[in-house]
Design a protein around this motif. Structure first.
Motif, PDB file in Angstrom:
ATOM      1  N   PRO A  34       7.012  -6.337  -0.754  1.00 17.58           N
ATOM      2  CA  PRO A  34       5.749  -5.649  -0.534  1.00 17.58           C
ATOM      3  C   PRO A  34       5.628  -5.196   0.923  1.00 17.58           C
ATOM      4  CG  PRO A  34       5.398  -7.876  -1.396  1.00 17.58           C
ATOM      5  CD  PRO A  34       6.840  -7.744  -1.097  1.00 17.58           C
ATOM      6  N   ILE A  35       5.281  -3.931   1.144  1.00 19.42           N
ATOM      7  CA  ILE A  35       5.094  -3.509   2.525  1.00 19.42           C
ATOM      8  C   ILE A  35       3.656  -3.112   2.821  1.00 19.42           C
ATOM      9  CG2 ILE A  35       7.478  -2.935   3.086  1.00 19.42           C
ATOM     10  CD1 ILE A  35       6.739  -0.014   2.674  1.00 19.42           C
ATOM     11  N   PHE A  36       2.993  -2.447   1.878  1.00 17.80           N
ATOM     12  CA  PHE A  36       1.573  -2.261   2.121  1.00 17.80           C
ATOM     13  C   PHE A  36       0.764  -2.241   0.844  1.00 17.80           C
ATOM     14  CE2 PHE A  36       2.228   2.237   1.466  1.00 17.80           C
ATOM     15  CZ  PHE A  36       3.409   2.517   2.123  1.00 17.80           C
ATOM     16  N   LEU A  37      -0.539  -2.350   1.025  1.00 19.18           N
ATOM     17  CA  LEU A  37      -1.403  -2.432  -0.133  1.00 19.18           C
ATOM     18  C   LEU A  37      -2.661  -1.618   0.089  1.00 19.18           C
ATOM     19  CD1 LEU A  37      -3.603  -5.115   0.650  1.00 19.18           C
ATOM     20  CD2 LEU A  37      -1.341  -6.054   0.649  1.00 19.18           C
ATOM     21  N   GLN A  38      -3.312  -1.366  -0.998  1.00 19.39           N
ATOM     22  CA  GLN A  38      -4.463  -0.493  -0.973  1.00 19.39           C
ATOM     23  C   GLN A  38      -5.448  -0.971  -2.017  1.00 19.39           C
ATOM     24  OE1 GLN A  38      -3.590   3.426  -2.337  1.00 19.39           O
ATOM     25  NE2 GLN A  38      -5.045   4.405  -0.986  1.00 19.39           N
ATOM     26  N   HIS A  39      -6.720  -0.837  -1.709  1.00 24.82           N
ATOM     27  CA  HIS A  39      -7.762  -1.205  -2.657  1.00 24.82           C
ATOM     28  C   HIS A  39      -8.517   0.057  -3.021  1.00 24.82           C
ATOM     29  CE1 HIS A  39     -11.675  -3.407  -3.686  1.00 24.82           C
ATOM     30  NE2 HIS A  39     -10.829  -3.543  -4.681  1.00 24.82           N
ATOM     31  N   PHE A  40      -8.638   0.360  -4.301  1.00 23.08           N
ATOM     32  CA  PHE A  40      -9.123   1.660  -4.757  1.00 23.08           C
ATOM     33  C   PHE A  40      -8.345   2.761  -4.054  1.00 23.08           C
ATOM     34  CE2 PHE A  40     -12.915  -0.523  -6.371  1.00 23.08           C
ATOM     35  CZ  PHE A  40     -13.062   0.145  -7.574  1.00 23.08           C
ATOM     36  N   ILE A  93       1.433   9.711   0.839  1.00 23.27           N
ATOM     37  CA  ILE A  93       1.225   8.336   1.308  1.00 23.27           C
ATOM     38  C   ILE A  93       1.795   8.195   2.713  1.00 23.27           C
ATOM     39  CG2 ILE A  93       1.897   5.932   0.981  1.00 23.27           C
ATOM     40  CD1 ILE A  93       1.854   6.416  -2.004  1.00 23.27           C
ATOM     41  N   ARG A  94       2.984   8.757   2.908  1.00 21.79           N
ATOM     42  CA  ARG A  94       3.621   8.650   4.216  1.00 21.79           C
ATOM     43  C   ARG A  94       2.750   9.295   5.294  1.00 21.79           C
ATOM     44  NH1 ARG A  94       9.105   7.654   5.752  1.00 21.79           N
ATOM     45  NH2 ARG A  94       9.812   7.587   3.612  1.00 21.79           N
ATOM     46  N   ALA A  95       2.203  10.460   4.947  1.00 22.52           N
ATOM     47  CA  ALA A  95       1.343  11.143   5.918  1.00 22.52           C
ATOM     48  C   ALA A  95       0.096  10.319   6.201  1.00 22.52           C
ATOM     49  CB  ALA A  95       0.963  12.521   5.384  1.00 22.52           C
ATOM     50  N   SER A 123      -3.526  -1.953  -5.380  1.00 24.83           N
ATOM     51  CA  SER A 123      -2.156  -1.488  -5.560  1.00 24.83           C
ATOM     52  C   SER A 123      -1.318  -1.990  -4.407  1.00 24.83           C
ATOM     53  CB  SER A 123      -2.070   0.027  -5.595  1.00 24.83           C
ATOM     54  OG  SER A 123      -3.320   0.622  -5.670  1.00 24.83           O
ATOM     55  N   ILE A 124      -0.173  -2.531  -4.745  1.00 25.47           N
ATOM     56  CA  ILE A 124       0.764  -2.977  -3.725  1.00 25.47           C
ATOM     57  C   ILE A 124       1.962  -2.035  -3.793  1.00 25.47           C
ATOM     58  CG2 ILE A 124       2.187  -4.897  -2.920  1.00 25.47           C
ATOM     59  CD1 ILE A 124       0.385  -6.764  -4.459  1.00 25.47           C
ATOM     60  N   GLY A 144      -8.899   3.292  -0.736  1.00 25.50           N
ATOM     61  CA  GLY A 144      -9.258   2.986   0.649  1.00 25.50           C
ATOM     62  C   GLY A 144      -8.061   3.110   1.569  1.00 25.50           C
ATOM     63  N   PRO A 145      -8.214   2.596   2.778  1.00 22.70           N
ATOM     64  CA  PRO A 145      -7.115   2.672   3.730  1.00 22.70           C
ATOM     65  C   PRO A 145      -5.950   1.774   3.323  1.00 22.70           C
ATOM     66  CG  PRO A 145      -8.903   1.363   4.617  1.00 22.70           C
ATOM     67  CD  PRO A 145      -9.395   1.952   3.341  1.00 22.70           C
ATOM     68  N   PHE A 146      -4.792   2.044   3.904  1.00 20.69           N
ATOM     69  CA  PHE A 146      -3.617   1.218   3.642  1.00 20.69           C
ATOM     70  C   PHE A 146      -3.609   0.028   4.592  1.00 20.69           C
ATOM     71  CE2 PHE A 146      -2.381   5.361   2.046  1.00 20.69           C
ATOM     72  CZ  PHE A 146      -1.809   5.020   0.846  1.00 20.69           C
ATOM     73  N   PHE A 147      -3.269  -1.138   4.041  1.00 20.31           N
ATOM     74  CA  PHE A 147      -3.108  -2.335   4.876  1.00 20.31           C
ATOM     75  C   PHE A 147      -1.635  -2.711   4.869  1.00 20.31           C
ATOM     76  CE2 PHE A 147      -7.297  -2.730   2.897  1.00 20.31           C
ATOM     77  CZ  PHE A 147      -8.092  -2.963   3.999  1.00 20.31           C
ATOM     78  N   PRO A 148      -1.091  -3.085   6.014  1.00 22.80           N
ATOM     79  CA  PRO A 148       0.265  -3.641   5.960  1.00 22.80           C
ATOM     80  C   PRO A 148       0.181  -5.069   5.446  1.00 22.80           C
ATOM     81  CG  PRO A 148      -0.544  -3.672   8.210  1.00 22.80           C
ATOM     82  CD  PRO A 148      -1.614  -3.032   7.381  1.00 22.80           C
ATOM     83  N   THR A 149       1.253  -5.571   4.870  1.00 21.60           N
ATOM     84  CA  THR A 149       1.261  -6.987   4.536  1.00 21.60           C
ATOM     85  C   THR A 149       1.428  -7.767   5.839  1.00 21.60           C
ATOM     86  OG1 THR A 149       3.622  -6.906   4.165  1.00 21.60           O
ATOM     87  CG2 THR A 149       2.238  -6.683   2.252  1.00 21.60           C
ATOM     88  N   LEU A 150       1.085  -9.038   5.790  1.00 19.83           N
ATOM     89  CA  LEU A 150       1.087  -9.838   7.015  1.00 19.83           C
ATOM     90  C   LEU A 150       2.500  -9.985   7.576  1.00 19.83           C
ATOM     91  CD1 LEU A 150      -0.912 -11.207   8.780  1.00 19.83           C
ATOM     92  CD2 LEU A 150      -0.642 -13.285   7.467  1.00 19.83           C
ATOM     93  N   ARG A 151       3.476 -10.073   6.692  1.00 22.44           N
ATOM     94  CA  ARG A 151       4.855 -10.191   7.166  1.00 22.44           C
ATOM     95  C   ARG A 151       5.278  -8.950   7.932  1.00 22.44           C
ATOM     96  NH1 ARG A 151       7.339 -14.705   4.896  1.00 22.44           N
ATOM     97  NH2 ARG A 151       6.151 -15.394   3.099  1.00 22.44           N
TER      98      ARG A 151
END
Lengths: 209, 184
Positions: B68-74, B25-27, B60-61, B76-83
């Protein structure tokens, strides 16, 4: 996993150009409105604009001037036509009124909701105490149960009652003590008016004495 | 995605993530975001275990210390949370919508092409064009901070050409239920 990146720092093209070298870049400190939790520049789209404005005027007068002075207004509406801006403001006002009405209704409901403490007979001289309705006052039931458990040194749990609603069941007859705790507002049990608490006794229908 | 989200019904469980998975995940995050590993280290220290919060509909968060720092759908790519994005605004490429669109964005709508291509909007220039399916930070006209996080549905050049329909699908935005949730 790349431990130390030897790659050149990525070009910062966003509006906060910072110089990321090897040191971790410190986070940008963002101020959030304490009323609507948005950054203050977005308060105008929230549902509590008037209160947000008051808060900003009080706590951060410099920012207030920045966002709401007359010359700021021009830049604020940007490319939007004046007509659309008035419509937007009208919408915001409407939204605000709606949110206020909703908050009012919620408060009323909260004030009228009851907390019931029931003493239920188990076997001859044994009882459990069921406390229902704490969640209406925004109390975390799990935490409250934990508090009861440690206070009375008995088991206390969150269970579903026959109606399918959550209540706290404490072992032993502690209804008076619970009432005292609620009146004093110990620990998490805060904000419950004492008038809204009632004690009910449940007798076992059959098999009792 | 988070317009309606309540932790009690929508979360299936919390699980700590295996170290090997954390490494991948980190990579992945380092390759997808414009972030140096040192900064990521500050957000998510190596010693702190990542916790996966599984939600309905394959969302998945990932949280650190319950935040929460990031989330993912299926997958797919990682999204950061807005904060997180507010704290580190440079990690995602930026698009900007005009002022008229803010209201709709805050109601959870996807962003349409005209809002991005109009005078108040901003799309990266042709040489820095983004392909479809890139996570982007959605900024707003005349505002300093990002207002949402989304994923492009069209390439940016295509948006300029077609100028119609959904351009950026909103993942999370200011004031949605994920924003309200400060900790999981």
């Amino acid at each position: 996993m790349p431990k130390k990146s030897a790659q050149p720092p990525p070009p910062a093209e966003t509006e906060q150009p910072e110089a990321p070298i090897v040191e971790p870049t410190p986070p940008v400190d963002v101020l959030y409105c304490s009323v609507c939790t948005f950054p203050p520049e977005y308060c105008e789209f929230g549902s509590s604009f008037t209160r947000c404005k008051e808060w900003l005027k009080e706590d951060h007068p410099d920012l207030f001037d920045k966002y709401y002075s007359d010359e700021a207004f021009q830049t604020r509406i940007g490319t939007l036509s004046l007509e659309a801006q008035t419509k937007l403001e009208k919408d915001t006002a409407k939204k605000e009124a709606k949110a206020e009405a909703k908050a009012d209704a919620a408060l009323k409901k909260k004030l009228s909701s009851q907390v019931t403490i029931r003493r239920i007979e188990r076997t001859k001289r044994k009882h459990v105490t069921a406390i229902y309705g704490l969640d209406a006052f925004g109390i975390d039931l799990k935490k409250a149960a934990k508090q009861f458990a440690s206070k009375f040194a008995t088991g206390a749990s969150v269970t579903k009652n026959p109606q399918g609603l959550d209540e706290i069941v404490v072992q032993g007859d502690v209804s008076d003590e619970v009432l005292d705790m609620i009146e004093e507002g110990v620990g998490v049990l805060k904000g419950i008016p004492a008038d809204n608490v009632e004690i009910v006794e449940d007798k076992k229908k059959k098999g009792g004495d | 995605m988070f317009k309606k989200f309540s932790p009690s019904t929508d979360i299936a469980g919390h699980t700590p993530v295996k170290t090997s998975v954390q490494r991948s995940i980190r990579a992945a995050v380092l390759s997808q975001w414009k972030i140096e590993s040192e900064t990521l280290e500050a957000i998510w220290p190596k010693k702190e275990g990542l916790v996966l919060v599984k939600c309905r509909e394959h969302v998945s968060i990932y949280t650190v210390h319950g935040e929460p720092i990031f989330l993912q759908h299926f997958d797919g790519p990682f999204f950061p949370t807005l904060r997180l994005l507010h704290k580190y605004p440079y990690i995602l490429p930026m698009v900007k919508v005009d002022r008229g669109a803010i209201r709709f964005l805050l109601a959870g709508a996807h962003m349409m092409c005209p809002g991005l291509t109009s005078a108040g909007g901003y799309l990266p220039p042709a040489e820095a064009a983004l392909p479809a399916g890139t996570p982007v930070a959605i900024h707003a006209e005349g505002k300093e901070h990002a207002v949402g996080v989304g994923i492009t549905k069209l390439g940016t050049e295509e948006m300029k050409k077609v100028n119609k329909g959904v351009a950026v699908e909103t993942t999370t935005y200011l004031g949605d239920d994920l924003w309200v949730l400060k900790a999981l």
